[in-house]
Structures are given as structure tokens and as C-alpha cells.
Design a protein around this motif. Structure first.
Motif, PDB file in Angstrom:
ATOM      1  N   TRP A 132      43.479  39.234  19.466  1.00 30.70           N
ATOM      2  CA  TRP A 132      43.317  38.819  20.865  1.00 30.70           C
ATOM      3  C   TRP A 132      43.123  40.050  21.751  1.00 30.70           C
ATOM      4  O   TRP A 132      42.292  40.083  22.644  1.00 30.70           O
ATOM      5  CB  TRP A 132      44.552  38.032  21.326  1.00 30.70           C
ATOM      6  N   HIS A 133      43.943  41.074  21.488  1.00 26.79           N
ATOM      7  CA  HIS A 133      43.870  42.324  22.258  1.00 26.79           C
ATOM      8  C   HIS A 133      42.456  42.887  22.202  1.00 26.79           C
ATOM      9  O   HIS A 133      41.850  43.217  23.227  1.00 26.79           O
ATOM     10  CB  HIS A 133      44.865  43.321  21.655  1.00 26.79           C
ATOM     11  N   ALA A 134      41.909  42.954  20.973  1.00 30.15           N
ATOM     12  CA  ALA A 134      40.563  43.512  20.798  1.00 30.15           C
ATOM     13  C   ALA A 134      39.528  42.658  21.523  1.00 30.15           C
ATOM     14  O   ALA A 134      38.622  43.184  22.176  1.00 30.15           O
ATOM     15  CB  ALA A 134      40.234  43.605  19.306  1.00 30.15           C
ATOM     16  N   GLY A 180      40.545  47.886  31.923  1.00 31.43           N
ATOM     17  CA  GLY A 180      41.227  47.510  33.166  1.00 31.43           C
ATOM     18  C   GLY A 180      42.341  46.509  32.947  1.00 31.43           C
ATOM     19  O   GLY A 180      43.391  46.570  33.587  1.00 31.43           O
ATOM     20  N   THR A 181      42.130  45.595  31.974  1.00 30.13           N
ATOM     21  CA  THR A 181      43.177  44.607  31.696  1.00 30.13           C
ATOM     22  C   THR A 181      44.446  45.299  31.217  1.00 30.13           C
ATOM     23  O   THR A 181      45.565  44.902  31.563  1.00 30.13           O
ATOM     24  CB  THR A 181      42.709  43.614  30.628  1.00 30.13           C
ATOM     25  N   ILE A 182      44.269  46.353  30.408  1.00 26.28           N
ATOM     26  CA  ILE A 182      45.434  47.089  29.909  1.00 26.28           C
ATOM     27  C   ILE A 182      46.115  47.818  31.059  1.00 26.28           C
ATOM     28  O   ILE A 182      47.341  47.789  31.210  1.00 26.28           O
ATOM     29  CB  ILE A 182      45.025  48.101  28.827  1.00 26.28           C
ATOM     30  N   VAL A 230      50.596  48.513  34.929  1.00 23.54           N
ATOM     31  CA  VAL A 230      50.921  48.978  36.264  1.00 23.54           C
ATOM     32  C   VAL A 230      51.568  47.922  37.149  1.00 23.54           C
ATOM     33  O   VAL A 230      52.428  48.244  37.965  1.00 23.54           O
ATOM     34  CB  VAL A 230      49.634  49.526  36.924  1.00 23.54           C
ATOM     35  N   GLU A 231      51.159  46.660  36.993  1.00 24.26           N
ATOM     36  CA  GLU A 231      51.632  45.649  37.942  1.00 24.26           C
ATOM     37  C   GLU A 231      53.129  45.442  37.843  1.00 24.26           C
ATOM     38  O   GLU A 231      53.671  45.147  36.789  1.00 24.26           O
ATOM     39  CB  GLU A 231      50.859  44.338  37.742  1.00 24.26           C
ATOM     40  N   ARG A 232      53.792  45.585  39.006  1.00 30.59           N
ATOM     41  CA  ARG A 232      55.240  45.518  39.086  1.00 30.59           C
ATOM     42  C   ARG A 232      55.767  44.178  38.634  1.00 30.59           C
ATOM     43  O   ARG A 232      56.763  44.077  37.940  1.00 30.59           O
ATOM     44  CB  ARG A 232      55.687  45.705  40.541  1.00 30.59           C
ATOM     45  N   ARG A 237      45.109  52.908  20.391  1.00 22.47           N
ATOM     46  CA  ARG A 237      44.150  53.850  20.977  1.00 22.47           C
ATOM     47  C   ARG A 237      43.765  53.409  22.382  1.00 22.47           C
ATOM     48  O   ARG A 237      43.757  54.214  23.333  1.00 22.47           O
ATOM     49  CB  ARG A 237      42.909  53.916  20.086  1.00 22.47           C
ATOM     50  N   LYS A 238      43.478  52.102  22.544  1.00 26.77           N
ATOM     51  CA  LYS A 238      43.048  51.626  23.871  1.00 26.77           C
ATOM     52  C   LYS A 238      44.195  51.703  24.867  1.00 26.77           C
ATOM     53  O   LYS A 238      43.994  52.060  26.033  1.00 26.77           O
ATOM     54  CB  LYS A 238      42.553  50.184  23.766  1.00 26.77           C
ATOM     55  N   THR A 239      45.402  51.377  24.411  1.00 28.25           N
ATOM     56  CA  THR A 239      46.551  51.433  25.326  1.00 28.25           C
ATOM     57  C   THR A 239      46.782  52.864  25.782  1.00 28.25           C
ATOM     58  O   THR A 239      47.058  53.121  26.958  1.00 28.25           O
ATOM     59  CB  THR A 239      47.802  50.901  24.616  1.00 28.25           C
TER      60      THR A 239
END
Lengths: 144, 177
Positions: free
Chosen positions: A121-123, A132-134, A139-141, B21-23
Motif C-alpha cells: 500500500w505504501h508503495a 508529500g503524503t509521507i 509533520v501533521e500534529r 528509503r522513501k520515509t
């Protein structure tokens, strides 16, 4: 001199910031979401996924509520086969992808048994919506 | 047999390492940020943890129940902690010795942390000054390669320990045949 409440000028509510939803209402929302998702899971998994990702309880500090919502999402993710992951991700809006990525990380942390599929799913999400999703998940509190 | 096992584990690894790697690529966006509480101090915020607003959400990427990676980010530094697969007591001991050997020489590694974070086997600390000196993609390549190598090393060592034990026992017991 009395301190005027922020947002007093044109505003009627006198409240600044997003409306805080009480926990009971969130629980009701989750129950509703669960029944909706359960009915969709057998017929249309893509719709089930989109339904499970709407309005996640990010603002509350109650961990149980967040876990309850996460359970629904994990159920849907487990129901979608690996071949269908790409198609399911393609049907998501960018906001939904962000929420899904947060749940993927939550799943990788709490449900290591699901790791092989969660990594897929991550890939798929990063292939569609990029890093940007990562970044937003990091970052989002208000976490999911 | 050993070669086949080595290549098989690499392909199984790939989604896991790709996710890491992406993280890391997302988390290693660091900038210089002086300490907000003490004048003229500049500390890696992920270690100092003085201000909540400077820290990112810690994220865990697990491959299975026994192997996971924790990525804790902040404005000027990132801490990466790895839990290595330890199937049995021998692997447990080998991992401990191997990691101990590396952490003793942490200065030469630059990005290695001398003590692993609680619950993990080995940790990296990468700061903005490292990012200014080194290529980001190369640092990430290093971390990923490290993770591949550590698994390989431990399984090789396990094999050689078992082989040596077998040879020694064979030689010793020959006199009793």
C-alpha cells in the motif's frame, strides 16, 4: 481593560479554530462508519475504502476512539487483495491518500502481521501521490 | 545454498527497504536550528527534545513481528533505530557482538549513535551538518546498505560458527571411533 475574545468582530460564535466534536458524537460517527463499511466491503471494496477514510477522528486526544476508527480501516485494507491495491489507490482523492498513508504507518507500527501488504500500500500511494503524503504523515500534529 | 538464501532474502526485503528509503527521503529535510532555550547552543533536537513543536511524529516501519525500523525526525536531526532479526539465541548473541563492535567505532562511522534507542539494536543520528557535507541520497543508500549487510553478516557468521563447531566436534570425537 478587558481582553476581547479573538474573532469577536464579525463572528457570532466567539470561538476560534475548528469546532471540537465531543467524544460521544465521534463514537456515534464511528459506529455509523463501521456499519456503512461492513455493508460495502462485500460488494465494492473501493467504495468501502473511501468511506472508511472520511472524517478521521484526528482532533480528539482519546486513543480508544482513534483505535476504533483504525480497526475499521484495517478491516478494509485486509479485505482488498494485493492485485487490487493499485486500482483502489487510483480511486482515492489526494486528501484520502494522505489519511490512508497515516493509517498505513499506524498499521506498520501496531499490526506487524499485515506488514507485507501494508508495504505494498505504501508503495502504491507514493507512486500515485509522491513523497508529500509521507511528509504530511510525519509533520501533521493531529494524528490519526 | 548460502548464495541462494542471500539473494532470496534480498528480494523479500525490497518493499521494506523501499518504504524506509522513501520515509528517510521525506524525513531528512533538515536545516540548521539553534537551541531556543539556551543562547549560542545548537543541539540535535531529536536528542535534546526541548521543544515539542520542533519534533516530527515518530514512525515505525516493520517488516514482520521481529524486524522494525523507527524513524524519529525533527527540524535539524533524524534518529533511525533498527531492530535486527534475531531468530534464536545464537543470532541474538552474534547481533549483540556485531553491533557492539560497530558502536565502539562510532566516530569513524560519523552517523552512528553509540547507544541504541530503547527497544532497538542499533541507532543512527543524522544532523543538518551531515546533510550539508554529504549527499542526501548517498547517506540514505548507506543506511539501506547497512541494513542489508547486517542481516547478511549475521547469517554468514552463524553459518561459520555452526560449521566450525561441527568440524571441531568431528575431529575431537574421531579418537573415540
Amino acid at each position: 481593560r478587558k481582553c476581547t475574545k479573538a474573532g469577536n468582530m464579525a463572528d457570532d460564535s466567539g470561538d476560534i479554530g475548528p469546532k471540537t466534536v465531543p467524544d460521544e458524537e465521534l463514537l456515534a460517527q464511528i459506529k455509523e462508519r463501521e456499519s456503512k463499511v461492513s455493508s460495502l466491503i462485500s460488494s465494492n471494496t473501493k467504495e468501502a475504502l473511501i468511506a472508511s477514510l472520511q472524517n478521521p477522528p484526528v482532533a480528539t486526544k482519546n486513543q480508544e476512539i482513534k483505535d476504533a476508527n483504525a480497526k475499521i480501516v484495517f478491516k478494509v485494507l485486509a479485505a482488498i487483495k494485493e492485485m487490487e491495491i493499485k486500482g483502489a489507490v487510483a480511486a482515492l482523492s489526494p486528501d484520502d491518500s494522505d489519511v490512508l498513508m497515516k493509517y498505513v504507518y499506524k498499521g506498520l507500527e501496531t499490526q506487524p502481521k499485515m506488514s507485507p501488504s501494508l508495504l505494498k500500500w505504501h508503495a502504491a500511494i507514493t507512486a500515485k501521490d509522491g513523497l508529500g503524503t509521507i511528509t504530511r504523515a510525519l509533520v501533521e500534529r493531529q494524528t490519526v | 545454498d548460502r548464495v541462494a538464501r542471500g539473494t532470496m532474502s534480498l528480494t523479500a526485503h525490497k518493499p521494506y527497504l523501499d518504504a524506509i528509503r522513501k520515509t528517510l527521503t521525506a524525513a531528512l529535510c533538515l536545516e540548521n536550528f539553534a537551541c531556543q532555550l539556551v543562547e549560542r547552543h545548537n543541539k540535535p533536537e531529536v536528542e535534546a527534545r526541548t521543544s515539542k513543536e520542533l519534533l516530527l511524529n515518530p514512525v515505525v516501519i516493520s517488516r514482520n513481528e521481529s524486524e522494525r525500523t523507527l524513524v524519529e525526525g525533527s527540524v535539524n536531526s533524524v534518529r533511525i533505530s533498527i531492530k535486527v532479526k534475531q531468530a534464536d539465541d545464537l543470532e541474538h548473541l552474534l547481533a549483540k557482538k556485531f553491533v557492539g563492535f560497530l558502536t565502539q567505532r562510532a566516530d569513524n562511522f560519523v552517523v552512528l549513535r553509540r547507544k541504541p534507542v530503547e527497544g532497538y539494536d542499533i541507532s543512527f543520528l543524522i544532523t543538518n551538518s551531515h546533510m550539508e557535507r554529504m549527499y542526501k541520497h548517498k547517506v540514505i543508500d548507506f543506511v539501506i546498505q547497512f541494513m542489508e549487510e547486517i542481516d547478511k553478516e549475521i547469517s554468514e557468521q552463524k553459518l561459520s560458527v555452526n560449521t566450525r563447531g561441527r568440524i571441531v566436534a568431528h575431529e575431537y570425537l574421531k579418537q573415540y571411533i
